[in-house]
Design a protein around this motif. Structure first.
Motif, PDB file in Angstrom:
ATOM      1  N   THR A 154       0.831  -1.198   0.000  1.00 21.72           N
ATOM      2  CA  THR A 154       0.000   0.000   0.000  1.00 21.72           C
ATOM      3  C   THR A 154       0.871   1.256   0.000  1.00 21.72           C
ATOM      4  OG1 THR A 154      -1.727  -1.225   1.166  1.00 21.72           O
ATOM      5  CG2 THR A 154      -1.904   1.169   1.159  1.00 21.72           C
ATOM      6  N   LEU A 155       1.997   1.223   0.700  1.00 23.92           N
ATOM      7  CA  LEU A 155       2.935   2.349   0.657  1.00 23.92           C
ATOM      8  C   LEU A 155       3.420   2.593  -0.770  1.00 23.92           C
ATOM      9  CD1 LEU A 155       5.002   1.770   3.911  1.00 23.92           C
ATOM     10  CD2 LEU A 155       3.546   3.754   3.415  1.00 23.92           C
ATOM     11  N   LYS A 156       3.649   1.519  -1.517  1.00 25.09           N
ATOM     12  CA  LYS A 156       4.065   1.667  -2.919  1.00 25.09           C
ATOM     13  C   LYS A 156       2.969   2.357  -3.727  1.00 25.09           C
ATOM     14  CE  LYS A 156       7.050  -2.418  -3.058  1.00 25.09           C
ATOM     15  NZ  LYS A 156       7.204  -3.764  -3.637  1.00 25.09           N
ATOM     16  N   PHE A 161       0.779   7.249  -6.240  1.00 25.30           N
ATOM     17  CA  PHE A 161      -0.389   8.122  -6.346  1.00 25.30           C
ATOM     18  C   PHE A 161      -0.042   9.567  -5.981  1.00 25.30           C
ATOM     19  CE2 PHE A 161      -4.136  10.197  -4.540  1.00 25.30           C
ATOM     20  CZ  PHE A 161      -4.971  10.154  -5.656  1.00 25.30           C
ATOM     21  N   PHE A 162       0.669   9.763  -4.874  1.00 28.91           N
ATOM     22  CA  PHE A 162       1.002  11.111  -4.421  1.00 28.91           C
ATOM     23  C   PHE A 162       2.307  11.640  -5.017  1.00 28.91           C
ATOM     24  CE2 PHE A 162      -1.698   9.974  -0.607  1.00 28.91           C
ATOM     25  CZ  PHE A 162      -2.704  10.897  -0.877  1.00 28.91           C
ATOM     26  N   ASN A 163       3.051  10.780  -5.734  1.00 29.37           N
ATOM     27  CA  ASN A 163       4.339  11.143  -6.324  1.00 29.37           C
ATOM     28  C   ASN A 163       5.330  11.629  -5.262  1.00 29.37           C
ATOM     29  OD1 ASN A 163       6.145  11.315  -8.487  1.00 29.37           O
ATOM     30  ND2 ASN A 163       5.722  13.486  -8.763  1.00 29.37           N
ATOM     31  N   VAL A 164       5.404  10.855  -4.197  1.00 32.22           N
ATOM     32  CA  VAL A 164       6.388  11.091  -3.148  1.00 32.22           C
ATOM     33  C   VAL A 164       7.048   9.756  -2.827  1.00 32.22           C
ATOM     34  CG1 VAL A 164       5.142  13.048  -2.129  1.00 32.22           C
ATOM     35  CG2 VAL A 164       4.752  10.754  -1.240  1.00 32.22           C
ATOM     36  N   SER A 165       8.225   9.811  -2.249  1.00 35.74           N
ATOM     37  CA  SER A 165       8.923   8.571  -1.916  1.00 35.74           C
ATOM     38  C   SER A 165       8.293   7.898  -0.696  1.00 35.74           C
ATOM     39  CB  SER A 165      10.394   8.859  -1.628  1.00 35.74           C
ATOM     40  OG  SER A 165      10.520   9.600  -0.434  1.00 35.74           O
ATOM     41  N   ILE A 166       8.551   6.629  -0.563  1.00 34.36           N
ATOM     42  CA  ILE A 166       8.084   5.895   0.620  1.00 34.36           C
ATOM     43  C   ILE A 166       8.727   6.479   1.872  1.00 34.36           C
ATOM     44  CG2 ILE A 166       8.130   3.663   1.799  1.00 34.36           C
ATOM     45  CD1 ILE A 166       7.694   2.363  -0.975  1.00 34.36           C
ATOM     46  N   ASN A 167       9.988   6.852   1.778  1.00 38.44           N
ATOM     47  CA  ASN A 167      10.640   7.469   2.933  1.00 38.44           C
ATOM     48  C   ASN A 167       9.910   8.731   3.369  1.00 38.44           C
ATOM     49  OD1 ASN A 167      12.692   5.680   3.552  1.00 38.44           O
ATOM     50  ND2 ASN A 167      14.022   6.500   1.979  1.00 38.44           N
ATOM     51  N   THR A 168       9.438   9.514   2.411  1.00 37.94           N
ATOM     52  CA  THR A 168       8.678  10.715   2.761  1.00 37.94           C
ATOM     53  C   THR A 168       7.381  10.334   3.460  1.00 37.94           C
ATOM     54  OG1 THR A 168       9.646  12.070   1.030  1.00 37.94           O
ATOM     55  CG2 THR A 168       7.467  12.722   1.814  1.00 37.94           C
TER      56      THR A 168
END
Length: 142
Positions: free
Chosen positions: A46-48, A53-60
């Motif tokens: 889901t994080l992926k 979807f939000f165009n941000v990294s998982i770390n963010t």
């Protein structure tokens, strides 16, 4: 910021309800609610989906943008793979679309000096800094 706050911010910034976000990433509204209250955290898959979807990294999403040796690696400058996914090891100036932009350390250093030098940080200081940093980066350790 915590994951719950980041998800709430990203969702509301785009004007989405919990129901709308849930539908876009194939989860229930209750799941989104539990993430935003901090009761649970999205799983890896889901994080992926949220990252794409939000165009941000998982770390963010997890509240800890990656810090490289040479600079903080925030999403706008994070490199991407050909499929659009983030490659959080490099910035967009070093690596993009599956390839490294420079074939030698010297080319990269010259680019950095040209683009980073300012009146308060003269080219000679930038060069000395980058000559110390670049050889320690993962790609150049070979």
């Amino acid at each position: 910021m915590n994951t719950k706050d980041i998800l709430y911010h990203l969702r509301t910034e785009r004007g989405l309800s919990q129901d709308e976000l849930a539908a876009k990433i194939f989860v229930t509204r209750q799941a989104v609610s539990r993430w935003e209250t901090g009761e649970t955290t999205p799983n890896v898959e889901t994080l992926k989906l949220l990252s794409a979807f939000f165009n941000v990294s998982i770390n963010t999403l997890l509240g800890s943008p990656r810090q490289l040796i040479c600079m903080p690696l925030e999403d706008p400058i994070t490199s991407k793979e050909p499929d659009g996914s983030f490659n959080e090891d490099y910035c967009m100036w070093c690596y993009a679309d599956g390839t490294f932009k420079y074939t030698t350390k010297e080319q990269l250093i010259d680019f950095c000096v040209t683009h980073m030098a300012t009146e308060s940080w003269p080219a000679e200081q930038v060069r000395a800094h980058m000559e110390a940093i670049v050889p320690t980066l993962k790609h150049w350790k070979k």
